[in-house]
Write an enzyme that holds these catalytic residues in place. Sequence first.
Site, PDB file in Angstrom:
ATOM      1  N   SER A 137       0.843  -1.191   0.000  1.00 37.48           N
ATOM      2  CA  SER A 137       0.000   0.000   0.000  1.00 37.48           C
ATOM      3  C   SER A 137       0.880   1.244   0.000  1.00 37.48           C
ATOM      4  O   SER A 137       2.021   1.215   0.465  1.00 37.48           O
ATOM      5  CB  SER A 137      -0.895   0.017   1.245  1.00 37.48           C
ATOM      6  OG  SER A 137      -1.606   1.235   1.356  1.00 37.48           O
ATOM      7  N   TYR A 150      -2.274  -0.731  10.304  1.00 39.03           N
ATOM      8  CA  TYR A 150      -2.244  -0.994   8.863  1.00 39.03           C
ATOM      9  C   TYR A 150      -0.946  -0.469   8.253  1.00 39.03           C
ATOM     10  O   TYR A 150      -0.285  -1.170   7.473  1.00 39.03           O
ATOM     11  CB  TYR A 150      -3.454  -0.337   8.209  1.00 39.03           C
ATOM     12  CG  TYR A 150      -3.617  -0.659   6.743  1.00 39.03           C
ATOM     13  CD1 TYR A 150      -4.128  -1.887   6.342  1.00 39.03           C
ATOM     14  CD2 TYR A 150      -3.270   0.267   5.763  1.00 39.03           C
ATOM     15  CE1 TYR A 150      -4.299  -2.186   4.999  1.00 39.03           C
ATOM     16  CE2 TYR A 150      -3.433  -0.025   4.424  1.00 39.03           C
ATOM     17  CZ  TYR A 150      -3.948  -1.249   4.046  1.00 39.03           C
ATOM     18  OH  TYR A 150      -4.107  -1.546   2.696  1.00 39.03           O
TER      19      TYR A 150
END
Length: 267
Positions: A137, A150
């Site tokens: 990501s 995350y």
Amino acid sequence: MHQSLAGKIVLITGASSGVGAAAARAFARAGARVVLAARSPAALEAVAGEVSGLAVPTDVSRLEDLTVLIERTLAAHGRLDVLVNNAAANARGTFDTLDPAAIANVIDTNLKAPLLLTRLALPHLRATRGVVVNVASIAGHVPLPHEGPYCASKWGLRGFTFAVREELREAGVALCAVSPGPIATPFVLDDLDHVPDLVFSQPILTAEQVADAVVACAIDRRRERAMPRSTLLLAKLSRAFPALQEWLRPMLEAKGARVKARLKAQR
């Protein structure tokens, strides 16, 4: 280029929806034979039916399930050419309010599972000089407040990818990362109230765009594909000049709040 995937065996986690399902379709169109893993049996079977693939219900946070996943892949096809670690979880909010079990689930799903599944797959990938594509990501490039676990998992996943890529260079096994910005999938759109406004300040990708990047890495073995370019540039500038990130954040959050409001109205 897709001829290089004809007949290849591709294992994809998180394949019941979003990027995983889109990747399964993209690999199947390229002539690959796909093994799909996810926790939702009904949704998984539906995607597997579309691509004539093998569905293996799997909780990637369980080592026993990962072991069975590799065993069933080999039992069905006798080899493994491409592993796509795509399954992901998130726990959004300020870190001091998060349930410790939710934090553990993010790390187990996003970081520990790719490490363990890659380790289990490596003897078979060595035999085929295969490829591992880890879906990371942009949050693995720049800190994102309210998504601490995350971010930690995706920074860790990128670090793992690049470290082991060097270890396996002479063995002919490549590890690659795909690092997208926000994607129009249930992972984001079904949790609009909790996704930070900052996320929506960036161009929103489709699952198909990210899946195409995954397939491209499986073919050319590029170290990383981060997208969109504008978001990557902003992430790099923010990392190099933290004060710039602090200065831009209010404006970006205001822009993201407007986009989020539009998305809520549409849904």
